[in-house]
Write a protein that holds these residues in place. Structure first.
Motif, PDB file in Angstrom:
ATOM      1  N   ALA A 187       0.839  -1.205   0.000  1.00  0.00           N
ATOM      2  CA  ALA A 187       0.000   0.000   0.000  1.00  0.00           C
ATOM      3  C   ALA A 187       0.876   1.258   0.000  1.00  0.00           C
ATOM      4  CB  ALA A 187      -0.932  -0.007   1.207  1.00  0.00           C
ATOM      5  N   CYS A 188       1.960   1.228   0.748  1.00  0.00           N
ATOM      6  CA  CYS A 188       2.879   2.372   0.761  1.00  0.00           C
ATOM      7  C   CYS A 188       3.539   2.563  -0.600  1.00  0.00           C
ATOM      8  CB  CYS A 188       3.938   2.185   1.841  1.00  0.00           C
ATOM      9  SG  CYS A 188       3.315   2.391   3.507  1.00  0.00           S
ATOM     10  N   VAL A 189       3.939   1.464  -1.217  1.00  0.00           N
ATOM     11  CA  VAL A 189       4.547   1.532  -2.547  1.00  0.00           C
ATOM     12  C   VAL A 189       3.551   2.146  -3.536  1.00  0.00           C
ATOM     13  CG1 VAL A 189       5.418   0.133  -4.472  1.00  0.00           C
ATOM     14  CG2 VAL A 189       6.167  -0.355  -2.130  1.00  0.00           C
ATOM     15  N   ASP A 190       2.304   1.736  -3.456  1.00  0.00           N
ATOM     16  CA  ASP A 190       1.265   2.308  -4.328  1.00  0.00           C
ATOM     17  C   ASP A 190       1.109   3.800  -4.082  1.00  0.00           C
ATOM     18  OD1 ASP A 190       0.821  -0.181  -5.435  1.00  0.00           O
ATOM     19  OD2 ASP A 190      -0.974  -0.596  -4.218  1.00  0.00           O
ATOM     20  N   CYS A 191       1.119   4.217  -2.822  1.00  0.00           N
ATOM     21  CA  CYS A 191       1.001   5.649  -2.492  1.00  0.00           C
ATOM     22  C   CYS A 191       2.160   6.440  -3.090  1.00  0.00           C
ATOM     23  CB  CYS A 191       0.956   5.861  -0.987  1.00  0.00           C
ATOM     24  SG  CYS A 191      -0.611   5.401  -0.233  1.00  0.00           S
ATOM     25  N   LYS A 192       3.355   5.860  -3.037  1.00  0.00           N
ATOM     26  CA  LYS A 192       4.517   6.548  -3.617  1.00  0.00           C
ATOM     27  C   LYS A 192       4.373   6.651  -5.132  1.00  0.00           C
ATOM     28  CE  LYS A 192       9.450   6.771  -3.881  1.00  0.00           C
ATOM     29  NZ  LYS A 192      10.686   6.050  -3.940  1.00  0.00           N
ATOM     30  N   LYS A 193       3.949   5.574  -5.771  1.00  0.00           N
ATOM     31  CA  LYS A 193       3.762   5.595  -7.227  1.00  0.00           C
ATOM     32  C   LYS A 193       2.730   6.626  -7.651  1.00  0.00           C
ATOM     33  CE  LYS A 193       4.998   0.785  -8.140  1.00  0.00           C
ATOM     34  NZ  LYS A 193       4.493  -0.561  -8.488  1.00  0.00           N
ATOM     35  N   GLU A 194       1.688   6.808  -6.818  1.00  0.00           N
ATOM     36  CA  GLU A 194       0.623   7.757  -7.120  1.00  0.00           C
ATOM     37  C   GLU A 194       0.979   9.188  -6.740  1.00  0.00           C
ATOM     38  OE1 GLU A 194      -2.793   6.171  -5.113  1.00  0.00           O
ATOM     39  OE2 GLU A 194      -2.736   4.315  -6.286  1.00  0.00           O
ATOM     40  N   GLY A 195       2.140   9.372  -6.117  1.00  0.00           N
ATOM     41  CA  GLY A 195       2.567  10.710  -5.742  1.00  0.00           C
ATOM     42  C   GLY A 195       1.973  11.226  -4.445  1.00  0.00           C
ATOM     43  N   VAL A 196       1.344  10.349  -3.681  1.00  0.00           N
ATOM     44  CA  VAL A 196       0.751  10.766  -2.415  1.00  0.00           C
ATOM     45  C   VAL A 196       1.843  11.052  -1.383  1.00  0.00           C
ATOM     46  CG1 VAL A 196      -0.776  10.067  -0.513  1.00  0.00           C
ATOM     47  CG2 VAL A 196      -1.358   9.474  -2.868  1.00  0.00           C
ATOM     48  N   VAL A 197       2.916  10.274  -1.410  1.00  0.00           N
ATOM     49  CA  VAL A 197       4.055  10.488  -0.519  1.00  0.00           C
ATOM     50  C   VAL A 197       5.328  10.569  -1.353  1.00  0.00           C
ATOM     51  CG1 VAL A 197       3.037   9.376   1.505  1.00  0.00           C
ATOM     52  CG2 VAL A 197       4.353   8.020  -0.089  1.00  0.00           C
ATOM     53  N   LYS A 198       6.305  11.286  -0.826  1.00  0.00           N
ATOM     54  CA  LYS A 198       7.572  11.435  -1.534  1.00  0.00           C
ATOM     55  C   LYS A 198       8.495  10.242  -1.298  1.00  0.00           C
ATOM     56  CE  LYS A 198      11.362  14.655  -2.145  1.00  0.00           C
ATOM     57  NZ  LYS A 198      11.916  15.950  -1.766  1.00  0.00           N
ATOM     58  N   SER A 199       8.513   9.763  -0.052  1.00  0.00           N
ATOM     59  CA  SER A 199       9.360   8.609   0.267  1.00  0.00           C
ATOM     60  C   SER A 199       8.633   7.736   1.284  1.00  0.00           C
ATOM     61  CB  SER A 199      10.713   9.050   0.814  1.00  0.00           C
ATOM     62  OG  SER A 199      10.559   9.733   2.031  1.00  0.00           O
ATOM     63  N   ILE A 200       9.057   6.486   1.358  1.00  0.00           N
ATOM     64  CA  ILE A 200       8.440   5.530   2.277  1.00  0.00           C
ATOM     65  C   ILE A 200       9.532   4.800   3.049  1.00  0.00           C
ATOM     66  CG2 ILE A 200       6.236   5.210   1.086  1.00  0.00           C
ATOM     67  CD1 ILE A 200       7.430   2.812  -0.361  1.00  0.00           C
ATOM     68  N   GLY A 201       9.228   4.487   4.296  1.00  0.00           N
ATOM     69  CA  GLY A 201      10.190   3.804   5.140  1.00  0.00           C
ATOM     70  C   GLY A 201       9.481   2.919   6.147  1.00  0.00           C
ATOM     71  N   VAL A 202      10.267   2.312   7.005  1.00  0.00           N
ATOM     72  CA  VAL A 202       9.748   1.380   7.997  1.00  0.00           C
ATOM     73  C   VAL A 202      10.285   1.750   9.370  1.00  0.00           C
ATOM     74  CG1 VAL A 202       9.434  -0.510   6.345  1.00  0.00           C
ATOM     75  CG2 VAL A 202      11.631  -0.232   7.509  1.00  0.00           C
ATOM     76  N   SER A 203       9.763   1.098  10.387  1.00  0.00           N
ATOM     77  CA  SER A 203      10.193   1.362  11.755  1.00  0.00           C
ATOM     78  C   SER A 203      10.511   0.044  12.450  1.00  0.00           C
ATOM     79  CB  SER A 203       9.076   2.092  12.508  1.00  0.00           C
ATOM     80  OG  SER A 203       9.458   2.350  13.827  1.00  0.00           O
ATOM     81  N   ASN A 204      11.731  -0.040  12.973  1.00  0.00           N
ATOM     82  CA  ASN A 204      12.189  -1.200  13.735  1.00  0.00           C
ATOM     83  C   ASN A 204      12.092  -2.518  12.969  1.00  0.00           C
ATOM     84  OD1 ASN A 204      12.963   0.216  16.095  1.00  0.00           O
ATOM     85  ND2 ASN A 204      10.799   0.442  16.594  1.00  0.00           N
ATOM     86  N   PHE A 205      12.340  -2.495  11.665  1.00  0.00           N
ATOM     87  CA  PHE A 205      12.400  -3.733  10.891  1.00  0.00           C
ATOM     88  C   PHE A 205      13.751  -4.379  11.129  1.00  0.00           C
ATOM     89  CE2 PHE A 205       9.206  -3.974   7.195  1.00  0.00           C
ATOM     90  CZ  PHE A 205       8.173  -3.532   7.996  1.00  0.00           C
ATOM     91  N   ASN A 206      13.741  -5.675  11.435  1.00  0.00           N
ATOM     92  CA  ASN A 206      15.001  -6.395  11.570  1.00  0.00           C
ATOM     93  C   ASN A 206      15.374  -6.973  10.208  1.00  0.00           C
ATOM     94  OD1 ASN A 206      13.666  -8.917  11.195  1.00  0.00           O
ATOM     95  ND2 ASN A 206      13.225  -9.057  13.386  1.00  0.00           N
ATOM     96  N   ILE A 207      16.481  -7.686  10.161  1.00  0.00           N
ATOM     97  CA  ILE A 207      16.975  -8.196   8.880  1.00  0.00           C
ATOM     98  C   ILE A 207      15.976  -9.151   8.226  1.00  0.00           C
ATOM     99  CG2 ILE A 207      18.322 -10.073   9.910  1.00  0.00           C
ATOM    100  CD1 ILE A 207      19.336  -7.922   6.857  1.00  0.00           C
ATOM    101  N   ALA A 208      15.276  -9.960   9.018  1.00  0.00           N
ATOM    102  CA  ALA A 208      14.287 -10.890   8.451  1.00  0.00           C
ATOM    103  C   ALA A 208      13.141 -10.126   7.784  1.00  0.00           C
ATOM    104  CB  ALA A 208      13.741 -11.818   9.534  1.00  0.00           C
ATOM    105  N   HIS A 209      12.711  -9.038   8.401  1.00  0.00           N
ATOM    106  CA  HIS A 209      11.639  -8.230   7.815  1.00  0.00           C
ATOM    107  C   HIS A 209      12.089  -7.594   6.498  1.00  0.00           C
ATOM    108  CE1 HIS A 209      10.358  -7.530  12.255  1.00  0.00           C
ATOM    109  NE2 HIS A 209       9.819  -8.654  11.786  1.00  0.00           N
ATOM    110  N   LEU A 210      13.320  -7.086   6.474  1.00  0.00           N
ATOM    111  CA  LEU A 210      13.840  -6.464   5.253  1.00  0.00           C
ATOM    112  C   LEU A 210      13.986  -7.488   4.134  1.00  0.00           C
ATOM    113  CD1 LEU A 210      16.501  -4.150   6.915  1.00  0.00           C
ATOM    114  CD2 LEU A 210      14.285  -3.471   5.966  1.00  0.00           C
ATOM    115  N   LEU A 211      14.482  -8.675   4.481  1.00  0.00           N
ATOM    116  CA  LEU A 211      14.624  -9.723   3.471  1.00  0.00           C
ATOM    117  C   LEU A 211      13.258 -10.191   2.970  1.00  0.00           C
ATOM    118  CD1 LEU A 211      17.576 -11.776   4.984  1.00  0.00           C
ATOM    119  CD2 LEU A 211      17.627 -10.207   3.025  1.00  0.00           C
ATOM    120  N   GLU A 212      12.246 -10.158   3.838  1.00  0.00           N
ATOM    121  CA  GLU A 212      10.883 -10.505   3.432  1.00  0.00           C
ATOM    122  C   GLU A 212      10.400  -9.562   2.321  1.00  0.00           C
ATOM    123  OE1 GLU A 212       6.701 -11.408   5.731  1.00  0.00           O
ATOM    124  OE2 GLU A 212       7.940  -9.778   6.481  1.00  0.00           O
ATOM    125  N   LEU A 213      10.691  -8.274   2.461  1.00  0.00           N
ATOM    126  CA  LEU A 213      10.321  -7.314   1.412  1.00  0.00           C
ATOM    127  C   LEU A 213      11.067  -7.601   0.116  1.00  0.00           C
ATOM    128  CD1 LEU A 213      10.303  -3.935   3.415  1.00  0.00           C
ATOM    129  CD2 LEU A 213       8.373  -5.448   2.904  1.00  0.00           C
TER     130      LEU A 213
END
Length: 95
Positions: free
Chosen positions: A22-48
């Motif tokens: 959903a965040c990626v879609d918002c960025k593509k649509e120009g709703v947000v300039k950048s997107i990030g995460v909070s307290n993602f560990n390495i497993a969460h990042l690799l999941e993405l």
């Protein structure tokens, strides 16, 4: 009603992939300039990455002694991906 443009949006919930898409879609649509995460560990990042989704522009990490040890692999991966300085939260969520 037109959506307002926002500077950033962070994700930190159990429905990581759905929310990140959903965040990626918002960025593509120009709703947000950048997107990030909070307290993602390495497993969460690799999941993405495994899902073929774009890498977060920021990973806001808690700065406590206990959290610091767990954050090292995620910080290393962020540097590999070009995120030079991950965002930081102070102790108990204060800057």
């Amino acid at each position: 009603m037109a959506a307002e443009r926002q500077r950033a949006r962070l994700v930190h919930a159990e429905t990581r992939l759905a929310q990140w898409r959903a965040c990626v879609d918002c960025k593509k649509e120009g709703v947000v300039k950048s997107i990030g995460v909070s307290n993602f560990n390495i497993a969460h990042l690799l999941e993405l990455e495994d899902a073929g989704l774009p890498y977060p522009a920021a990973n806001q990490l808690e700065q406590t002694r206990v959290a610091e040890d767990h954050a090292q692999p995620a910080k290393h991966r962020a540097r590999q991906r070009g995120v030079v300085k991950p965002a930081k939260l102070g102790q108990y969520g204060r800057p």
